[in-house]
Design a protein around this motif. Sequence first.
Motif, PDB file in Angstrom:
ATOM      1  N   GLY A 114      23.484 -28.081  44.245  1.00  0.00           N
ATOM      2  CA  GLY A 114      24.444 -26.630  44.614  1.00  0.00           C
ATOM      3  C   GLY A 114      23.950 -26.014  43.808  1.00  0.00           C
ATOM      4  O   GLY A 114      23.425 -25.209  43.735  1.00  0.00           O
ATOM      5  N   GLU A 115      23.755 -26.844  41.829  1.00  0.00           N
ATOM      6  CA  GLU A 115      23.452 -26.145  40.637  1.00  0.00           C
ATOM      7  C   GLU A 115      21.434 -26.099  41.308  1.00  0.00           C
ATOM      8  O   GLU A 115      21.482 -24.878  41.033  1.00  0.00           O
ATOM      9  N   ARG A 116      21.298 -27.043  41.313  1.00  0.00           N
ATOM     10  CA  ARG A 116      19.569 -26.672  41.736  1.00  0.00           C
ATOM     11  C   ARG A 116      19.041 -26.310  42.554  1.00  0.00           C
ATOM     12  O   ARG A 116      17.910 -25.494  42.257  1.00  0.00           O
ATOM     13  N   ILE A 117      20.359 -26.208  44.318  1.00  0.00           N
ATOM     14  CA  ILE A 117      19.815 -24.696  45.067  1.00  0.00           C
ATOM     15  C   ILE A 117      19.687 -23.668  44.373  1.00  0.00           C
ATOM     16  O   ILE A 117      18.994 -22.287  44.479  1.00  0.00           O
ATOM     17  N   VAL A 118      21.011 -23.319  42.886  1.00  0.00           N
ATOM     18  CA  VAL A 118      20.987 -22.076  42.143  1.00  0.00           C
ATOM     19  C   VAL A 118      19.477 -21.787  41.905  1.00  0.00           C
ATOM     20  O   VAL A 118      19.147 -20.950  42.075  1.00  0.00           O
TER      21      VAL A 118
END
Length: 227
Positions: A146-150
């Motif tokens: 999720g953090e990488r997608i952000v």
Amino acid sequence: MELITQENWIAELPAVARDAMISRMSYRELAPGKDIVRAGDAPRKMVQVVSGYVRLSGIQTDGRRSLITIYGPGNSYGETALVSHRDFNHTTTTMTVVEVGELATNDFWEVYHRYPEIPEALCRKFARAISRQIVGRDLRAEHRLGERIVMLFENLAVRCGRREGDRVTILIPFSQTDIADHFDVTRQSVQREVTALKRAGLLEKRDGNWTFFQRPRSGSPHLNTER
């Protein structure tokens, strides 16, 4: 997570070397969805993106084209194939209306040998590319999906976004499948994270375009913990 980089090694050259390259380029405009080079093509040219966006894709075993990176204005490619005397490993396809400058092989080698600043600049470009790969690998190990997608959407917002207040509309077309292929995860995993971002008020998709909202000052939203 730099899906798009802003790198123009030709612009960094001394004027005489830069002008020698640019003066030998031929230019053309292409509609969206056109292949510029295909995997397996012989290296007959290097290409610089003048305007618009081009996707670099790898070919999966099932024939699908998976998104590797996106080239924006200033980015160039094909130098590695020329220098290493190998065929192109990947396919590049226009995502928007694109203008490209193309430098034929003979012209490339002429300026390469005439101006020592050109091989020096290419060495720096290749070194930066390796460094980005190492940093990207470390980020993938240290940050959850999720953090990488952000971070990916933040990169897109900076490089190819139109800002209106606290919202940025991404101006290029790409899908959840593209994100999954880029991170080498399942589409279902990406869909769960995108749903969480939508619920947190960070992301929405309307009329085929992604809109990314500035993060709340209190910090990142709660995201799923799947890596």
